[in-house]
Enzyme design. Structure first.
Site, PDB file in Angstrom:
ATOM      1  N   ASP A  14      32.658  32.087  45.270  1.00  0.00           N
ATOM      2  CA  ASP A  14      32.739  31.109  46.208  1.00  0.00           C
ATOM      3  C   ASP A  14      31.462  30.609  47.061  1.00  0.00           C
ATOM      4  O   ASP A  14      30.297  31.311  46.573  1.00  0.00           O
ATOM      5  CB  ASP A  14      33.726  31.678  47.704  1.00  0.00           C
ATOM      6  CG  ASP A  14      33.599  30.748  48.684  1.00  0.00           C
ATOM      7  OD1 ASP A  14      34.105  29.447  48.539  1.00  0.00           O
ATOM      8  OD2 ASP A  14      33.396  31.134  50.079  1.00  0.00           O
ATOM      9  N   SER A  15      31.200  29.707  47.720  1.00  0.00           N
ATOM     10  CA  SER A  15      29.830  29.399  48.293  1.00  0.00           C
ATOM     11  C   SER A  15      29.409  30.414  49.228  1.00  0.00           C
ATOM     12  O   SER A  15      28.210  30.387  49.489  1.00  0.00           O
ATOM     13  CB  SER A  15      30.131  27.912  48.959  1.00  0.00           C
ATOM     14  OG  SER A  15      31.072  28.250  50.135  1.00  0.00           O
ATOM     15  N   CYS A  46      37.244  28.550  46.153  1.00  0.00           N
ATOM     16  CA  CYS A  46      36.561  27.844  47.118  1.00  0.00           C
ATOM     17  C   CYS A  46      37.301  26.491  47.055  1.00  0.00           C
ATOM     18  O   CYS A  46      37.547  25.970  45.674  1.00  0.00           O
ATOM     19  CB  CYS A  46      35.286  27.652  46.467  1.00  0.00           C
ATOM     20  SG  CYS A  46      34.149  26.403  47.246  1.00  0.00           S
ATOM     21  N   GLU A 106      31.200  31.921  59.314  1.00  0.00           N
ATOM     22  CA  GLU A 106      30.119  32.243  58.548  1.00  0.00           C
ATOM     23  C   GLU A 106      29.180  33.270  59.795  1.00  0.00           C
ATOM     24  O   GLU A 106      28.622  34.085  59.698  1.00  0.00           O
ATOM     25  CB  GLU A 106      29.081  31.565  57.928  1.00  0.00           C
ATOM     26  CG  GLU A 106      29.487  30.961  56.549  1.00  0.00           C
ATOM     27  CD  GLU A 106      29.340  31.713  55.328  1.00  0.00           C
ATOM     28  OE1 GLU A 106      28.338  32.323  55.322  1.00  0.00           O
ATOM     29  OE2 GLU A 106      30.511  31.555  54.587  1.00  0.00           O
ATOM     30  N   CYS A 127      40.433  25.222  52.610  1.00  0.00           N
ATOM     31  CA  CYS A 127      39.236  26.031  52.590  1.00  0.00           C
ATOM     32  C   CYS A 127      39.325  27.653  52.636  1.00  0.00           C
ATOM     33  O   CYS A 127      40.154  27.854  53.520  1.00  0.00           O
ATOM     34  CB  CYS A 127      38.184  25.491  53.550  1.00  0.00           C
ATOM     35  SG  CYS A 127      36.691  26.389  53.600  1.00  0.00           S
ATOM     36  N   HIS A 177      37.464  29.640  53.513  1.00  0.00           N
ATOM     37  CA  HIS A 177      37.231  30.285  54.766  1.00  0.00           C
ATOM     38  C   HIS A 177      37.980  30.265  56.194  1.00  0.00           C
ATOM     39  O   HIS A 177      38.021  31.087  56.949  1.00  0.00           O
ATOM     40  CB  HIS A 177      35.895  29.402  55.481  1.00  0.00           C
ATOM     41  CG  HIS A 177      34.497  29.968  54.687  1.00  0.00           C
ATOM     42  ND1 HIS A 177      34.408  29.636  53.509  1.00  0.00           N
ATOM     43  CD2 HIS A 177      33.584  30.562  55.366  1.00  0.00           C
ATOM     44  CE1 HIS A 177      33.062  30.003  53.106  1.00  0.00           C
ATOM     45  NE2 HIS A 177      32.430  30.534  54.256  1.00  0.00           N
TER      46      HIS A 177
HETATM   47  N1  DGL Z   1      35.131  28.340  50.865  1.00  0.00           N
HETATM   48  C1  DGL Z   1      34.572  27.164  50.859  1.00  0.00           C
HETATM   49  C2  DGL Z   1      35.765  25.988  50.382  1.00  0.00           C
HETATM   50  O1  DGL Z   1      36.950  26.776  50.415  1.00  0.00           O
HETATM   51  C3  DGL Z   1      33.519  26.881  51.805  1.00  0.00           C
HETATM   52  C4  DGL Z   1      33.245  25.485  51.986  1.00  0.00           C
HETATM   53  C5  DGL Z   1      31.727  25.326  51.770  1.00  0.00           C
HETATM   54  O2  DGL Z   1      30.780  25.946  51.348  1.00  0.00           O
HETATM   55  O3  DGL Z   1      31.307  24.094  52.515  1.00  0.00           O
HETATM   56  O4  DGL Z   1      35.722  24.963  50.409  1.00  0.00           O
END
Ligand code: DGL
Length: 272
Positions: A11-12, A74, A152, A186, A188
């Site tokens: 993931d990011s 992600c 975050e 998302c 998150h």
């Molecule tokens: N977890 C990412 C997603 O599902 C986070 C978003 C991001 O990095 O902007 O899109």
């Protein structure tokens, strides 16, 4: 047949850990290698070209760890970078199609809302998938740009007025639309579930990508003889592209179990 290689998840940043939490619950024998690109989060505000480039590097890192399959945990990567799966030597799972499938199964009034990052919402990938499965459905898409920074930062408590009011402001169009199902597009966002429920009410079913993908993956591993037979206890390893400290603190909360700080290592993702 048994395959003790780990499942690779990326993931990011931290959000993909909500998927890891569901994987551990559904597949307790499986080892997991997680890469969180904490040095380059967020992806959701970047160009498709950049997101694809990052996702390719994330995959390459996981392949170097000898994983048996890769999950793009992600929503952003899953929405805009589907073609990164094309040359992969291992099976690839994304989170959009599984979430759409779960939403279509859950809805009764055929009104489904989707929340995600800008990139995810602009791609309309969830909507396309929902309408493919249920052409009569109405879909409302809403981007919630501030949700990722809130999570975050560790701000997600349902009694935090700043968080509740931020969530309420983004979700107002959804309250007006009156869906019975909401896709957390998302990874998150599940950490904000309590706040989202407080704002939308308990009647709206929240679709968590982690639960949806864990269900499909369980079947896939069984059908393809890729399960870990359970002779070895599972191992969990975490890698990040920035300093591990804050990751360790929040990871334990997101996964719902203590994460050993010694198992979180920093990697230089640009120099693999
Ligand atoms: N977890 C990412 C997603 O599902 C986070 C978003 C991001 O990095 O902007 O899109």
């Amino acid at each position: 047949m048994s395959d003790k290689r780990a499942i690779g998840v990326f993931d990011s940043g931290l959000g993909g850990l909500t998927v890891v939490k569901e994987l551990i619950k559904a597949l307790p024998n499986e080892s997991i290698v997680y890469f969180g690109d904490t040095g380059r989060v967020p992806y959701g505000t970047r160009s498709v070209e950049t997101i694809k480039k990052y996702a390719k590097q994330d995959e390459e890192f996981l392949l170097n760890q000898d994983v048996k399959l890769i999950i793009a945990a992600c929503g952003t990567v899953s929405s805009v970078a589907g073609d990164i799966a094309l040359d992969l030597p291992v099976p690839y799972f994304e989170v959009v199609s599984h979430s759409a499938k779960a939403a279509v199964k859950a809805t009764k009034n055929e009104k489904i809302a989707v929340i995600g990052t800008n990139a995810t919402v602009n791609s309309r990938q969830h909507e396309k998938e929902i309408l493919r499965l249920m052409p009569s459905a109405s879909v409302l898409n809403q981007s919630c740009s501030l949700f990722v920074p809130l999570v975050e930062e560790g701000w997600y408590e349902a009694d935090d007025i700043v968080v509740v009011e931020t969530v309420r402001r983004y979700l107002q169009p959804i309250i007006d639309f009156k869906p019975d199902t909401l896709i957390l597009g998302c990874t998150h966002y599940p950490i904000l579930s309590e706040v989202i429920k407080k704002v939308l009410g308990d009647e709206v079913t929240l679709i968590n990508a982690g639960t949806a993908v864990a269900e499909s993956l369980t079947e896939f591993l069984k059908e393809n003889g890729l399960e870990n037979g359970g002779e070895n206890s599972p191992e969990y390893r975490y890698y990040v592209s920035d300093k591990p400290d804050s990751f360790v603190r929040l990871a334990s909360i997101l996964i719902g179990r203590q994460v050993d700080g010694n198992k979180v290592l920093k990697v230089d993702i640009n120099n693999l």
